[in-house]
Write an enzyme that holds these catalytic residues in place. Structure first.
Site, PDB file in Angstrom:
ATOM      1  N   GLY A 197      49.010  44.333  41.787  1.00 36.63           N
ATOM      2  CA  GLY A 197      47.730  44.099  41.153  1.00 36.63           C
ATOM      3  C   GLY A 197      47.373  45.199  40.185  1.00 36.63           C
ATOM      4  O   GLY A 197      48.250  45.913  39.677  1.00 36.63           O
TER       5      GLY A 197
ATOM      6  N   PRO B 265      47.979  49.960  36.648  1.00 30.30           N
ATOM      7  CA  PRO B 265      48.720  49.165  37.629  1.00 30.30           C
ATOM      8  C   PRO B 265      48.407  49.647  39.040  1.00 30.30           C
ATOM      9  O   PRO B 265      48.130  50.831  39.265  1.00 30.30           O
ATOM     10  CB  PRO B 265      50.189  49.434  37.279  1.00 30.30           C
ATOM     11  CG  PRO B 265      50.179  49.998  35.898  1.00 30.30           C
ATOM     12  CD  PRO B 265      48.876  50.703  35.740  1.00 30.30           C
ATOM     13  N   LYS B 266      48.457  48.749  40.007  1.00 34.00           N
ATOM     14  CA  LYS B 266      48.280  49.116  41.409  1.00 34.00           C
ATOM     15  C   LYS B 266      49.664  49.271  42.042  1.00 34.00           C
ATOM     16  O   LYS B 266      50.370  48.291  42.254  1.00 34.00           O
ATOM     17  CB  LYS B 266      47.461  48.058  42.154  1.00 34.00           C
ATOM     18  CG  LYS B 266      47.106  48.475  43.578  1.00 34.00           C
ATOM     19  CD  LYS B 266      46.232  47.439  44.260  1.00 34.00           C
ATOM     20  CE  LYS B 266      45.831  47.920  45.646  1.00 34.00           C
ATOM     21  NZ  LYS B 266      46.981  48.244  46.501  1.00 34.00           N
ATOM     22  N   TRP B 267      50.038  50.502  42.339  1.00 35.67           N
ATOM     23  CA  TRP B 267      51.373  50.811  42.845  1.00 35.67           C
ATOM     24  C   TRP B 267      51.464  50.528  44.339  1.00 35.67           C
ATOM     25  O   TRP B 267      50.537  50.813  45.095  1.00 35.67           O
ATOM     26  CB  TRP B 267      51.712  52.272  42.550  1.00 35.67           C
ATOM     27  CG  TRP B 267      51.748  52.519  41.080  1.00 35.67           C
ATOM     28  CD1 TRP B 267      50.706  52.902  40.285  1.00 35.67           C
ATOM     29  CD2 TRP B 267      52.858  52.312  40.215  1.00 35.67           C
ATOM     30  NE1 TRP B 267      51.106  52.963  38.976  1.00 35.67           N
ATOM     31  CE2 TRP B 267      52.425  52.605  38.905  1.00 35.67           C
ATOM     32  CE3 TRP B 267      54.185  51.924  40.416  1.00 35.67           C
ATOM     33  CZ2 TRP B 267      53.272  52.507  37.801  1.00 35.67           C
ATOM     34  CZ3 TRP B 267      55.026  51.824  39.334  1.00 35.67           C
ATOM     35  CH2 TRP B 267      54.579  52.110  38.042  1.00 35.67           C
TER      36      TRP B 267
END
Length: 355
Positions: free
Chosen positions: A176, A28-30
């Site tokens: 994203g 996951p894009k944090w």
């Protein structure tokens, strides 16, 4: 502090791609502050992307790092603030404050978490030249007993699952996914990873502009959307124009200049009490108090289509991208109703599992 990898270190970066590449590892894009943690016993440094330490702003996180990480380590990850069951970037931004008393207050009111996704050093071992598949294994072992607010990001090699994450996780405030080569080493300040973010468009009212820092040309267009109660809410800016285009915009926008600010939807921007906690175009920058955020008001008659990735509250999370003018669009129809609603998803379902 005496570690095999010493601060400052520029984090490894990602380049944007349109689809998720099938290279064996997706996370996951944090949506937080990119941070490299340097810990040597009781010494902890939180290094930021611009290599300036953020340690003083997150005292509660420093204590959690001491309780949940190896005695000597260097970890790459993201500082986030969790509100309910999703990320809250606005609350995270508020944590950067010059007053020590305010820092301590916010540490209690909106405590931060750290999501680790890489390890650069453990003990005396420099792992920056070690392939990601091995660094990932070392990271899981090192933080196997860690408790909230210290977490390890989930990851998958299943491309179909990664596509599901891309759709679902946005509902918890993520923006994203990131794909990383499993045989890749850690390369500071190099774009060797791949990020895939949501892309959407919206039609917005142009209600003002700011001058460019060089003066004499347009720096950014100020965007607004009408709310259900008839307010034109400032939702962000569009600012990526070539210099030649910035010059022509000055003449194009001149006929729309509003000389009487009292008749403008944002005429009360200087009165902070008039809009409560809503951000307005003339508010002082949290990051640079000397930065001029004054604007040239325009009659709200011009509509522009912009590209954006996602919303943070009632604003665009990042600078919007100019697409085209919409002379066919009535400014009164530029409302929040046009915006796509992300899938509702609980943050606890992302942080709990270890994949």
């Amino acid at each position: 502090m005496d570690l095999p990898v010493m601060p400052p270190i520029s984090p490894m970066l990602a380049k944007a791609v349109p689809t998720i590449p099938d290279i064996g590892h997706v996370e996951p894009k944090w949506d937080g502050f990119r941070t490299i943690i340097f810990r040597d016993g009781d010494e902890v440094v939180l290094g930021s992307r611009n290599e300036k330490p953020m340690t003083r702003y997150f005292p509660e996180l420093v204590e959690s790092i001491k309780a949940n990480t190896p005695e000597r380590c260097v970890l790459d990850g993201e500082i986030v603030v969790v509100a309910g069951d999703r990320l809250d970037f606005d609350a995270l931004q508020q944590r950067i404050h010059p007053a020590e008393s305010r820092v301590r207050l916010l540490a209690g009111q909106t405590p931060a978490s750290f999501v680790a996704f890489d390890v650069l050093a453990l003990g005396d071992d420099d792992l920056m030249h070690t392939p990601l598949r091995d660094r990932r294994s070392r990271l899981l072992d090192a933080l196997g007993d860690a408790e909230a607010p210290i977490h390890v990001t989930p990851a998958t090699g299943d491309l179909e699952l990664a596509r599901q994450w891309f759709t679902q996780f946005e509902g918890a405030g993520l923006d994203g996914v990131v794909a990383k080569p499993l045989d890749g080493t850690y390369q500071p300040d190099k774009r060797t990873m791949f990020k895939v973010k949501h892309t959407r468009t919206a039609d917005c009212v142009v209600a003002g502009f700011r001058w460019h820092k060089t003066g004499g040309v347009v720096g950014s267009l100020l965007l607004g959307l009408w709310t259900d109660d008839g307010r034109l809410q400032h939702v962000g800016v569009a600012a990526s124009f070539p210099m030649a285009r910035r010059k022509t915009l000055v003449d194009e926008l001149a006929p729309l200049r509003a000389e009487d600010l009292s008749q403008h939807p944002w005429g009360d921007w200087a009165d902070q009490s008039a809009h409560g906690d809503k951000r307005m175009p003339g508010a002082v920058s949290r990051w640079n108090a000397s930065k001029d955020l004054s604007f040239v008001p325009l009659r709200p008659e011009l509509v522009v289509e912009v590209g954006y990735d996602h919303m943070e509250g009632d604003r665009f999370r990042h600078t919007a991208q100019f697409k085209r003018w919409r002379p066919d669009r009535d400014p009164a129809t530029c409302t929040y109703e046009q915006l796509e609603e992300p899938v509702n998803f609980r943050l606890s379902e992302i942080l709990t599992p270890r994949v």
